[in-house]
Scaffold this motif. Structure first.
Motif, PDB file in Angstrom:
ATOM      1  N   THR A  94     -22.053 -29.082  -1.879  1.00 36.08           N
ATOM      2  CA  THR A  94     -22.154 -30.412  -1.290  1.00 36.08           C
ATOM      3  C   THR A  94     -21.001 -31.253  -1.813  1.00 36.08           C
ATOM      4  OG1 THR A  94     -23.480 -31.334  -3.098  1.00 36.08           O
ATOM      5  CG2 THR A  94     -24.679 -30.160  -1.353  1.00 36.08           C
ATOM      6  N   ARG A  95     -21.081 -32.507  -1.551  1.00 39.72           N
ATOM      7  CA  ARG A  95     -20.040 -33.412  -2.042  1.00 39.72           C
ATOM      8  C   ARG A  95     -19.964 -33.406  -3.564  1.00 39.72           C
ATOM      9  NH1 ARG A  95     -20.513 -39.980  -1.550  1.00 39.72           N
ATOM     10  NH2 ARG A  95     -18.656 -40.526  -2.768  1.00 39.72           N
ATOM     11  N   PHE A  96     -21.113 -33.252  -4.222  1.00 43.61           N
ATOM     12  CA  PHE A  96     -21.155 -33.347  -5.682  1.00 43.61           C
ATOM     13  C   PHE A  96     -21.406 -32.011  -6.382  1.00 43.61           C
ATOM     14  CE2 PHE A  96     -22.964 -37.505  -4.165  1.00 43.61           C
ATOM     15  CZ  PHE A  96     -21.827 -38.259  -4.412  1.00 43.61           C
ATOM     16  N   LEU A  97     -21.712 -30.966  -5.658  1.00 36.16           N
ATOM     17  CA  LEU A  97     -22.036 -29.674  -6.258  1.00 36.16           C
ATOM     18  C   LEU A  97     -21.071 -28.604  -5.762  1.00 36.16           C
ATOM     19  CD1 LEU A  97     -25.941 -29.657  -5.931  1.00 36.16           C
ATOM     20  CD2 LEU A  97     -24.616 -30.044  -8.024  1.00 36.16           C
ATOM     21  N   LYS A  98     -20.482 -27.863  -6.694  1.00 39.65           N
ATOM     22  CA  LYS A  98     -19.555 -26.795  -6.352  1.00 39.65           C
ATOM     23  C   LYS A  98     -20.009 -25.495  -7.011  1.00 39.65           C
ATOM     24  CE  LYS A  98     -16.988 -29.602  -4.059  1.00 39.65           C
ATOM     25  NZ  LYS A  98     -17.027 -29.575  -2.569  1.00 39.65           N
ATOM     26  N   LYS A  99     -19.924 -24.410  -6.266  1.00 37.44           N
ATOM     27  CA  LYS A  99     -20.338 -23.107  -6.774  1.00 37.44           C
ATOM     28  C   LYS A  99     -19.380 -22.622  -7.860  1.00 37.44           C
ATOM     29  CE  LYS A  99     -21.494 -18.433  -5.189  1.00 37.44           C
ATOM     30  NZ  LYS A  99     -21.556 -17.532  -4.008  1.00 37.44           N
ATOM     31  N   LEU A 146     -27.808 -12.748 -15.920  1.00 34.26           N
ATOM     32  CA  LEU A 146     -29.004 -12.029 -16.317  1.00 34.26           C
ATOM     33  C   LEU A 146     -30.229 -12.414 -15.484  1.00 34.26           C
ATOM     34  CD1 LEU A 146     -28.493 -12.157 -20.185  1.00 34.26           C
ATOM     35  CD2 LEU A 146     -28.336 -10.138 -18.724  1.00 34.26           C
ATOM     36  N   LEU A 147     -30.217 -13.640 -14.971  1.00 36.29           N
ATOM     37  CA  LEU A 147     -31.337 -14.101 -14.143  1.00 36.29           C
ATOM     38  C   LEU A 147     -31.082 -13.904 -12.654  1.00 36.29           C
ATOM     39  CD1 LEU A 147     -32.217 -17.437 -15.993  1.00 36.29           C
ATOM     40  CD2 LEU A 147     -33.615 -15.367 -15.912  1.00 36.29           C
ATOM     41  N   ASN A 148     -29.924 -13.318 -12.324  1.00 31.14           N
ATOM     42  CA  ASN A 148     -29.548 -13.142 -10.907  1.00 31.14           C
ATOM     43  C   ASN A 148     -29.568 -14.476 -10.156  1.00 31.14           C
ATOM     44  OD1 ASN A 148     -29.226 -10.241 -10.895  1.00 31.14           O
ATOM     45  ND2 ASN A 148     -31.445 -10.146 -11.179  1.00 31.14           N
ATOM     46  N   ARG A 149     -28.999 -15.481 -10.791  1.00 31.40           N
ATOM     47  CA  ARG A 149     -28.924 -16.812 -10.174  1.00 31.40           C
ATOM     48  C   ARG A 149     -27.467 -17.203  -9.966  1.00 31.40           C
ATOM     49  NH1 ARG A 149     -33.651 -20.872 -11.522  1.00 31.40           N
ATOM     50  NH2 ARG A 149     -35.384 -19.439 -11.848  1.00 31.40           N
ATOM     51  N   GLN A 150     -27.271 -18.176  -9.097  1.00 31.95           N
ATOM     52  CA  GLN A 150     -25.945 -18.717  -8.857  1.00 31.95           C
ATOM     53  C   GLN A 150     -25.844 -20.100  -9.478  1.00 31.95           C
ATOM     54  OE1 GLN A 150     -25.266 -18.564  -4.628  1.00 31.95           O
ATOM     55  NE2 GLN A 150     -25.078 -16.336  -4.600  1.00 31.95           N
ATOM     56  N   ILE A 151     -24.664 -20.401 -10.033  1.00 29.93           N
ATOM     57  CA  ILE A 151     -24.443 -21.681 -10.706  1.00 29.93           C
ATOM     58  C   ILE A 151     -23.783 -22.665  -9.738  1.00 29.93           C
ATOM     59  CG2 ILE A 151     -23.353 -22.851 -12.661  1.00 29.93           C
ATOM     60  CD1 ILE A 151     -23.133 -20.123 -14.019  1.00 29.93           C
ATOM     61  N   TYR A 152     -24.325 -23.861  -9.714  1.00 25.74           N
ATOM     62  CA  TYR A 152     -23.683 -24.955  -8.978  1.00 25.74           C
ATOM     63  C   TYR A 152     -23.400 -26.074  -9.973  1.00 25.74           C
ATOM     64  CZ  TYR A 152     -24.367 -22.687  -4.537  1.00 25.74           C
ATOM     65  OH  TYR A 152     -24.280 -21.793  -3.497  1.00 25.74           O
ATOM     66  N   PHE A 205     -17.902 -34.192 -11.536  1.00 23.45           N
ATOM     67  CA  PHE A 205     -17.882 -35.559 -12.049  1.00 23.45           C
ATOM     68  C   PHE A 205     -16.771 -36.388 -11.407  1.00 23.45           C
ATOM     69  CE2 PHE A 205     -20.017 -33.394 -15.674  1.00 23.45           C
ATOM     70  CZ  PHE A 205     -21.204 -34.103 -15.616  1.00 23.45           C
ATOM     71  N   SER A 206     -15.688 -35.730 -10.988  1.00 21.14           N
ATOM     72  CA  SER A 206     -14.591 -36.467 -10.355  1.00 21.14           C
ATOM     73  C   SER A 206     -15.046 -37.119  -9.050  1.00 21.14           C
ATOM     74  CB  SER A 206     -13.414 -35.526 -10.078  1.00 21.14           C
ATOM     75  OG  SER A 206     -13.814 -34.450  -9.244  1.00 21.14           O
ATOM     76  N   SER A 207     -15.992 -36.492  -8.369  1.00 24.36           N
ATOM     77  CA  SER A 207     -16.530 -37.074  -7.133  1.00 24.36           C
ATOM     78  C   SER A 207     -17.656 -38.049  -7.429  1.00 24.36           C
ATOM     79  CB  SER A 207     -17.052 -35.961  -6.211  1.00 24.36           C
ATOM     80  OG  SER A 207     -16.018 -35.068  -5.859  1.00 24.36           O
ATOM     81  N   GLU A 215     -27.838 -40.039  -5.221  1.00 25.42           N
ATOM     82  CA  GLU A 215     -27.610 -39.103  -4.119  1.00 25.42           C
ATOM     83  C   GLU A 215     -27.517 -37.673  -4.628  1.00 25.42           C
ATOM     84  OE1 GLU A 215     -24.235 -38.169  -0.696  1.00 25.42           O
ATOM     85  OE2 GLU A 215     -24.332 -40.176  -1.588  1.00 25.42           O
ATOM     86  N   LEU A 216     -26.844 -37.492  -5.768  1.00 19.81           N
ATOM     87  CA  LEU A 216     -26.718 -36.163  -6.361  1.00 19.81           C
ATOM     88  C   LEU A 216     -28.092 -35.562  -6.636  1.00 19.81           C
ATOM     89  CD1 LEU A 216     -25.365 -33.819  -7.967  1.00 19.81           C
ATOM     90  CD2 LEU A 216     -25.395 -35.351  -9.960  1.00 19.81           C
ATOM     91  N   PHE A 217     -28.968 -36.325  -7.270  1.00 22.25           N
ATOM     92  CA  PHE A 217     -30.276 -35.781  -7.626  1.00 22.25           C
ATOM     93  C   PHE A 217     -31.169 -35.588  -6.409  1.00 22.25           C
ATOM     94  CE2 PHE A 217     -28.945 -36.720 -11.896  1.00 22.25           C
ATOM     95  CZ  PHE A 217     -29.629 -35.786 -12.663  1.00 22.25           C
ATOM     96  N   VAL A 218     -30.967 -36.386  -5.391  1.00 23.06           N
ATOM     97  CA  VAL A 218     -31.684 -36.144  -4.133  1.00 23.06           C
ATOM     98  C   VAL A 218     -31.268 -34.781  -3.585  1.00 23.06           C
ATOM     99  CG1 VAL A 218     -31.917 -36.853  -1.721  1.00 23.06           C
ATOM    100  CG2 VAL A 218     -32.040 -38.566  -3.535  1.00 23.06           C
ATOM    101  N   GLU A 219     -29.967 -34.500  -3.616  1.00 25.20           N
ATOM    102  CA  GLU A 219     -29.461 -33.201  -3.163  1.00 25.20           C
ATOM    103  C   GLU A 219     -30.043 -32.064  -4.004  1.00 25.20           C
ATOM    104  OE1 GLU A 219     -25.253 -33.415  -3.415  1.00 25.20           O
ATOM    105  OE2 GLU A 219     -24.995 -34.518  -1.545  1.00 25.20           O
TER     106      GLU A 219
END
Length: 344
Positions: free
Chosen positions: A63-68, A122-128, A132-134, A149-153
């Motif tokens: 999203t605008r604030f979250l990057k993989k 180890l948990l087979n999860r993806q990091i997002y 902070f720049s956005s 907005e970030l926490f709503v996302e």
């Protein structure tokens, strides 16, 4: 464990529904734990943590604030005390009892961010990761709106059981409100984060890192379920980790000479002793720049990171190096080294 758990497990396997299969397996683990069969419960959790069959879908949730952020496939060497705490985080997440916010604090280069990548692997999860720049805006009040907005996302993300939210260097936005130079704006931003932390869904796993724990707002620190200190490296830990790092890189340099005893002595002479991040760069650089026609040039280059000169054989001797080791580092024959030491 009830009959329906077994039926559901088979059903989800047949349907290839990895998410529900994993959730059902975790539920079975909890039931064994409640019955007192702790070993079997933990065994199931460990199987879920290491299996390759439950690979998460290729989620595209940027999203605008979250990057993989890509996970790491390389094992991270850590002291036993820190490694044990990392395993504890994995267990806490697998038990799914509402412990979902973790803070990793310590000096730069101690392995905090890399540990998050290991946890995700180890948990087979993806990091997002949070951008902070956005998030931070120069307009008055806009940063607070962005945080909301970030926490709503975050709270609306699908498949939360396949995700870890990373606030890398959370001190970028949540330093101590009392000591902040920009008290009003920083205070508003931190207060907003505190409120959003309280409203964070228990299904979301959030991990933050900081190099400035002492300057972090204390109210925010209390919001975390667990705080892991990464400044717990002894000198022996550093030397052991250095050897493991060296062995992993040395596979690409089959022609180099191996002298682990001298290698360890050099590592102990580096002052201050480097943390794993800097240590990895030093070792990699020494190997990469070494002369391919010289067995031990990488050791000479590594010695360059100490405060001592290759021309000072007397100091080398005082630092515990043998005549043979001095010969390796300086290229001077043992007989000549012995003469120089006698003369001095």
């Amino acid at each position: 464990m009830k009959k329906k758990n077994v039926i559901n497990l088979i059903k989800y396997h047949v349907e290839k529904n990895d998410i529900q299969f994993r959730n059902e397996a975790i539920e079975i683990s909890r039931s064994f734990n409640a019955e007192g069969d702790y070993q079997l419960s933990e065994h199931i959790v460990n199987l879920l943590s290491t299996t390759n069959t439950l690979v998460p879908q290729d989620l595209q949730l940027e999203t605008r604030f979250l990057k993989k952020i890509s996970n790491s496939s390389i094992s991270l060497p850590l002291p036993v005390s820190i490694s044990s705490d990392i395993k504890g985080i994995i267990n806490a997440i697998n038990h799914n009892v509402g412990i979902n916010k973790f803070l990793l604090e310590g000096s730069p280069g101690t392995g905090k961010t890399e540990s998050v990548k290991q946890i995700a692997r180890l948990l087979n999860r993806q990091i997002y990761g949070v951008e902070f720049s956005s998030l931070i805006d120069s307009k008055l009040g806009q940063t607070n709106k962005n945080i909301v907005e970030l926490f709503v996302e975050i709270n609306k993300l699908p498949f939360p059981e396949q995700i870890i939210i990373l606030f890398d260097e959370i001190d970028s936005i949540a330093l101590d409100r009392i000591n902040s130079n920009d008290l009003r704006e920083m205070g508003r931003a931190t207060s907003t984060i505190l409120k959003q932390f309280d409203e964070l869904s228990l299904n979301i796993v959030l991990i933050a890192t900081t190099n400035l724990y002492s300057q972090l707002d204390k109210a925010l620190s209390r919001r975390f379920d667990s705080i892991i200190n990464f400044d717990r490296y002894s000198e022996d830990d550093i030397v052991e980790i250095a050897e493991r790092i060296f062995n992993s890189y040395a596979k690409k340099f089959p022609k180099i000479g191996r002298n682990i005893k001298l290698f360890k002595k050099i590592i102990r002479l580096i002052n201050p002793m480097p943390m794993p991040g800097d240590l990895s760069n030093m070792i990699k650089t020494a190997l990469a720049f070494s002369d391919i026609n010289s067995d031990f040039d990488y050791l000479r280059r590594l010695y360059g990171f100490t405060d001592f000169s290759l021309d000072d054989v007397e100091t080398m001797k005082l630092n515990g190096l043998t005549v043979r080791e001095i010969e390796i580092l300086t290229g001077i024959s043992k007989s000549q080294v012995s003469r120089e030491l006698k003369e001095e």
